[in-house]
Scaffold this active site. Sequence first.
Site, PDB file in Angstrom:
ATOM      1  CG  ASP A 156      73.070  44.319  10.129  1.00  0.00           C
ATOM      2  OD1 ASP A 156      74.135  43.776   9.802  1.00  0.00           O
ATOM      3  OD2 ASP A 156      72.826  45.530   9.910  1.00  0.00           O
ATOM      4  CG  HIS A 160      75.883  38.903   3.348  1.00  0.00           C
ATOM      5  ND1 HIS A 160      76.329  39.520   2.195  1.00  0.00           N
ATOM      6  CD2 HIS A 160      74.989  39.763   3.918  1.00  0.00           C
ATOM      7  CE1 HIS A 160      75.729  40.705   2.075  1.00  0.00           C
ATOM      8  NE2 HIS A 160      74.921  40.870   3.107  1.00  0.00           N
ATOM      9  CB  SER A 204      62.296  36.832   9.663  1.00  0.00           C
ATOM     10  OG  SER A 204      61.677  35.607   9.980  1.00  0.00           O
TER      11      SER A 204
END
Length: 301
Positions: free
Chosen positions: A98, A154, A257
């Site tokens: 995300d 991922h 981050s």
Amino acid sequence: MNNTAWREKFLLNEDLNFLLTNRIPRVAATRFMGWYSRIRSPVLTRLSIAVWRLFTDLDLSEAREQRFDSLHACFTRELKPGLRPFDADPATVCSPSDAIVGACGPIDGTDVLQAKGSPYPLRELLRSDAIAQRMQGGRYTTLRLTSAMYHRFHAPHALAVDRVTYISGDTWNVNPIALKRVQRLFCKNERAVIECRLSGLGNAPLILVPVAAVLVASIRLHWLNVLLHLRWPGPNVIPCAAAMSKGEEMGWFEHGSTIIVLTPPGLDLAPGIQSGVRIKAGQALLRQRTDGATASLGHTD
């Protein structure tokens, strides 16, 4: 004034925001957060989350667990199954996390952008002239994870991980305010250079660079039996032999981050992807061209 309006007013005050997030002992604050986040106390955690929500749009409705005994458990939360399906098209490279899409563009020289008017040398980010040269003609895409977002990332495509280079460094905030003011910020911060090959696209090179930031206590990579953090001096170069399927979890940050994605020639941004757009893990980030440019995919010299 409601919380949302107060938050927006605070964020608009760039000088105050920059002062409070950067003109502090950044490394000390980051180590403190690493310690504090692991305190196991449901009461303290609930209070901390309430304060956190004053400054962010934290939404835990997608979380697999709804109660947390530490901030670390909340930061690194899993989602309910099935909430981040990955685009199955083998010609698509998905977003690994995300994020909000930041600076992005072609790699056609020695420098790329961290923000408008603020370039940095790709070789300095990677600490490698060879890798920077290998990615020439490709594309860079900057993905910023805010502190309120899902923090796990991922595999954006079926891939093999060949090597990780851990680079210790500073912990500047990576929000847009800091990116405009601190030159070569990504080259200063703690980061990991993850060298991959795209298994379904001719073993073309893919580089992922998770960049830590203030209050990010560590970077976890599941295939390594070590937690990368500011107290871990190395060895800096770690050979790997890890194969991952598309969408397989690679690791997590312990706060917000950035992940910089470097892709080979022959891939373009997917429709609708541009700077400022919010994207979710699994959503199409880049797509293979359907013209003759696809011939360059797989070139790894």
